[in-house]
Design a protein around this motif. Structure first.
Motif, PDB file in Angstrom:
ATOM      1  N   PRO A 291       6.774 -20.668  29.247  1.00 31.78           N
ATOM      2  CA  PRO A 291       6.306 -19.276  29.322  1.00 31.78           C
ATOM      3  C   PRO A 291       7.024 -18.509  30.426  1.00 31.78           C
ATOM      4  O   PRO A 291       7.513 -19.092  31.409  1.00 31.78           O
ATOM      5  CB  PRO A 291       4.813 -19.406  29.640  1.00 31.78           C
ATOM      6  N   GLY A 292       7.097 -17.188  30.278  1.00 26.02           N
ATOM      7  CA  GLY A 292       7.620 -16.360  31.351  1.00 26.02           C
ATOM      8  C   GLY A 292       6.809 -16.546  32.617  1.00 26.02           C
ATOM      9  O   GLY A 292       5.591 -16.783  32.577  1.00 26.02           O
ATOM     10  N   LEU A 293       7.456 -16.457  33.767  1.00 30.02           N
ATOM     11  CA  LEU A 293       6.805 -16.687  35.057  1.00 30.02           C
ATOM     12  C   LEU A 293       6.080 -15.428  35.519  1.00 30.02           C
ATOM     13  O   LEU A 293       6.464 -14.308  35.188  1.00 30.02           O
ATOM     14  CB  LEU A 293       7.836 -17.124  36.083  1.00 30.02           C
TER      15      LEU A 293
ATOM     16  N   LEU B  47      13.885 -10.337  36.091  1.00 31.43           N
ATOM     17  CA  LEU B  47      14.233 -10.922  34.800  1.00 31.43           C
ATOM     18  C   LEU B  47      15.290 -12.004  34.957  1.00 31.43           C
ATOM     19  O   LEU B  47      15.244 -13.032  34.261  1.00 31.43           O
ATOM     20  CB  LEU B  47      14.712  -9.827  33.853  1.00 31.43           C
ATOM     21  N   ARG B  48      16.227 -11.815  35.862  1.00 31.13           N
ATOM     22  CA  ARG B  48      17.265 -12.826  36.090  1.00 31.13           C
ATOM     23  C   ARG B  48      16.659 -14.131  36.599  1.00 31.13           C
ATOM     24  O   ARG B  48      17.179 -15.228  36.325  1.00 31.13           O
ATOM     25  CB  ARG B  48      18.285 -12.282  37.101  1.00 31.13           C
ATOM     26  N   ASN B  49      15.560 -14.028  37.299  1.00 31.02           N
ATOM     27  CA  ASN B  49      14.878 -15.216  37.829  1.00 31.02           C
ATOM     28  C   ASN B  49      13.740 -15.705  36.937  1.00 31.02           C
ATOM     29  O   ASN B  49      12.999 -16.606  37.326  1.00 31.02           O
ATOM     30  CB  ASN B  49      14.361 -14.924  39.236  1.00 31.02           C
ATOM     31  N   GLY B  50      13.582 -15.097  35.769  1.00 28.20           N
ATOM     32  CA  GLY B  50      12.594 -15.590  34.811  1.00 28.20           C
ATOM     33  C   GLY B  50      11.201 -15.044  34.993  1.00 28.20           C
ATOM     34  O   GLY B  50      10.255 -15.546  34.390  1.00 28.20           O
ATOM     35  N   THR B  51      11.041 -14.005  35.817  1.00 31.66           N
ATOM     36  CA  THR B  51       9.723 -13.395  36.007  1.00 31.66           C
ATOM     37  C   THR B  51       9.544 -12.284  34.984  1.00 31.66           C
ATOM     38  O   THR B  51      10.305 -11.314  34.968  1.00 31.66           O
ATOM     39  CB  THR B  51       9.584 -12.831  37.432  1.00 31.66           C
ATOM     40  N   THR B  52       8.537 -12.441  34.132  1.00 35.79           N
ATOM     41  CA  THR B  52       8.293 -11.460  33.064  1.00 35.79           C
ATOM     42  C   THR B  52       7.058 -10.606  33.326  1.00 35.79           C
ATOM     43  O   THR B  52       6.866  -9.584  32.663  1.00 35.79           O
ATOM     44  CB  THR B  52       8.150 -12.164  31.716  1.00 35.79           C
ATOM     45  N   THR B  53       6.210 -11.022  34.271  1.00 35.15           N
ATOM     46  CA  THR B  53       5.035 -10.239  34.671  1.00 35.15           C
ATOM     47  C   THR B  53       4.960 -10.246  36.191  1.00 35.15           C
ATOM     48  O   THR B  53       5.158 -11.293  36.816  1.00 35.15           O
ATOM     49  CB  THR B  53       3.742 -10.825  34.086  1.00 35.15           C
TER      50      THR B  53
ATOM     51  N   GLU C 216       1.642 -12.985  23.666  1.00 36.87           N
ATOM     52  CA  GLU C 216       2.866 -12.199  23.683  1.00 36.87           C
ATOM     53  C   GLU C 216       4.053 -13.117  23.966  1.00 36.87           C
ATOM     54  O   GLU C 216       3.952 -14.039  24.794  1.00 36.87           O
ATOM     55  CB  GLU C 216       2.756 -11.100  24.739  1.00 36.87           C
ATOM     56  N   ALA C 217       5.160 -12.864  23.291  1.00 34.67           N
ATOM     57  CA  ALA C 217       6.304 -13.768  23.347  1.00 34.67           C
ATOM     58  C   ALA C 217       7.184 -13.483  24.558  1.00 34.67           C
ATOM     59  O   ALA C 217       8.332 -13.056  24.449  1.00 34.67           O
ATOM     60  CB  ALA C 217       7.098 -13.675  22.057  1.00 34.67           C
ATOM     61  N   ASP C 218       6.626 -13.710  25.744  1.00 41.26           N
ATOM     62  CA  ASP C 218       7.389 -13.714  26.988  1.00 41.26           C
ATOM     63  C   ASP C 218       7.714 -15.175  27.294  1.00 41.26           C
ATOM     64  O   ASP C 218       6.794 -15.979  27.552  1.00 41.26           O
ATOM     65  CB  ASP C 218       6.568 -13.140  28.145  1.00 41.26           C
ATOM     66  N   PHE C 219       8.973 -15.540  27.246  1.00 41.72           N
ATOM     67  CA  PHE C 219       9.319 -16.943  27.475  1.00 41.72           C
ATOM     68  C   PHE C 219      10.732 -17.057  28.010  1.00 41.72           C
ATOM     69  O   PHE C 219      11.528 -16.103  27.966  1.00 41.72           O
ATOM     70  CB  PHE C 219       9.144 -17.771  26.201  1.00 41.72           C
ATOM     71  N   LEU C 220      11.034 -18.244  28.557  1.00 45.69           N
ATOM     72  CA  LEU C 220      12.331 -18.526  29.155  1.00 45.69           C
ATOM     73  C   LEU C 220      13.010 -19.653  28.404  1.00 45.69           C
ATOM     74  O   LEU C 220      12.352 -20.577  27.915  1.00 45.69           O
ATOM     75  CB  LEU C 220      12.183 -18.950  30.616  1.00 45.69           C
ATOM     76  N   VAL C 221      14.337 -19.577  28.353  1.00 48.32           N
ATOM     77  CA  VAL C 221      15.163 -20.704  27.928  1.00 48.32           C
ATOM     78  C   VAL C 221      15.785 -21.280  29.195  1.00 48.32           C
ATOM     79  O   VAL C 221      16.611 -20.625  29.845  1.00 48.32           O
ATOM     80  CB  VAL C 221      16.256 -20.262  26.942  1.00 48.32           C
TER      81      VAL C 221
END
Length: 429
Positions: free
Chosen positions: A63-65, A118-124, A371-376
């Motif tokens: 999941p997004g961080l 966003l570059r560090n994977g934080t979506t919220t 909600e589709a907030d996620f990281l690869v």
């Protein structure tokens, strides 16, 4: 209708692993199905799902961080030398924040700030602006364009340096206007934001409590018990209060929508009261160590059932990366004689953060309907990561060891892609 399918390893937390042994969901060969920005399913790969599948061999989807405490105006003072909290504010923070009287400056830095998240994977993120209304207007506008889930607020400060003061009436009017213009627009939310008790009069804190009570869809964010000198001065300013938390409690600010940053030097009464109210505390280890503020007691908060999430606290915090933040949280635990296991660490930066914000039904996990907030993630992003996270690694064969190595060694390079509501929002060059 837009449908996407990703085949990779999937890792998510379904509950707090400290209390639920079945909280970890891991699928070595998994499939994430996304439709119109929502997760349709997340589980083991079981053959052709009927839509084109993007294979991502060797990658891990999480999941997004979620960052529950960060200062957007302090981006340009990260890694500034010297001083503890109150001197840091005078030397670095307040001069930097005075520049946000210029809306163009605020707009430029908002773009930089959100790109770093966003570059560090934080979506919220839950974010402090400055005392200037335009600083929050700029941040919300940039976040809306990215469809990010962002909670932010303008600082309330009727005590402070010239150029960074409002008045109780003007601060309230600005806050009400921001709530009207931005709250619940797209994925945005508003937080009533007194900087800390020392920055506001009783009249201003009373107004903040009245706004929080009047709008059931907004949050409260502020600082609490970060530094011994700050605590002493707060007690002198508010002698009628039982303790630091009681200053806020007397003004209606201790609720289940309240997130208090730091909480390093809390008394037992304060921890118990926050837990009873359903409040949350943002654990900010890189900032706490950088400013010499102290060692957060996660075990005591857990013992009393107080909700805890993670905060980078940039710019006193030294990294936008929540992986770096979790690595420092582990070290703080070691100094306190306790271990933060990697599954609990990932929980605190994902589902734990969502629960702190009462958003667990929307974000924080890879589950249907979220909600589709996620990281690869690329666990081989650096040669050392590749060696330490390989399943065949001598000491990293089990999932727990692999995840621990990833958390301790990862930075923004491990975030290959960041998705926001199913849309690619960042891709590593």
């Amino acid at each position: 209708m837009s449908t996407q399918a990703f085949r990779a390893s999937l890792l998510t937390l379904l509950d707090d692993p400290r209390t639920n042994p079945d909280a970890v969901a891991w699928h070595e060969d998994g499939l994430l199905l996304v439709e119109d920005g929502q997760i349709v399913s997340a589980g083991p790969y079981a053959g052709d799902p009927g839509v084109p599948v993007e294979p991502l061999p060797g990658r891990i989807l999480i999941p997004g961080l979620i960052d529950t405490h960060i200062h957007f105006p302090q981006t340009d003072i990260i890694a500034s030398y010297g001083a503890q909290l109150l001197d840091w504010l005078k030397t670095h923070t307040f001069p930097a924040e005075q520049a946000f009287v210029d809306p163009a400056h605020a707009a430029r830095l908002a773009e930089v700030f959100l790109d770093e998240l966003l570059r560090n994977g934080t979506t919220t993120a839950m974010v402090f602006g400055t005392v200037h209304k335009a600083s929050v207007d700029a941040l919300f506008a940039a976040a809306l364009a990215r469809n990010m889930r962002l909670i932010a607020g303008k600082c309330l400060m009727d005590h402070g340096p010239e150029g960074l003061r409002d008045a109780p009436d003007s601060g309230r009017a600005d806050s009400e206007a921001l709530i009207r213009d931005w709250s619940r627009r797209g994925r945005l939310g508003y937080a009533i934001t007194p900087r800390f008790a020392l920055s506001s009069s009783r009249e201003q804190l009373t107004g903040a409590g009245e706004m929080l009570a009047a709008h059931d869809h907004v949050w409260l964010q502020t600082h609490l018990s970060e530094n011994p000198t700050e605590i002493r001065l707060t007690a002198e300013r508010f002698p009628e209060a039982k303790d630091y938390l009681d200053v806020y409690d007397r003004h209606g600010l201790v609720t289940d929508r309240s997130v208090f940053a730091h909480g390093i030097h809390l008394r037992d009464r304060e921890v118990i009261r926050m837990a009873a109210a359903g409040s949350a505390v943002a654990f900010c280890p890189t900032s706490n160590l950088f400013l010499g503020s102290g060692l957060f007691d996660l075990a005591r908060c857990d013992a009393h059932g107080l909700r805890v999430a993670m905060g980078t606290d940039v710019g006193a915090g030294t990294s936008f990366s929540l992986f770096a933040t979790l690595a420092e949280a582990y070290k703080v635990g070691q100094l306190r004689g306790s271990n933060l296991d990697p599954f609990r660490a990932l929980y605190l930066a994902t589902l734990g953060g969502a629960r702190a914000l009462n958003l667990q039904d929307r974000i924080g996990s890879l589950q249907a309907g979220r909600e589709a907030d996620f990281l690869v993630l690329d666990p081989a992003a650096t040669p050392l990561l590749a060696r330490r996270t390989a399943p065949s690694s001598q000491r990293g064969g089990d999932l727990m060891s692999r995840l621990f190595a990833l958390i301790m060694l990862a930075d923004d390079r491990a975030v290959e892609r960041t998705y926001v509501m199913g849309r690619l929002a960042h891709q590593r060059a």
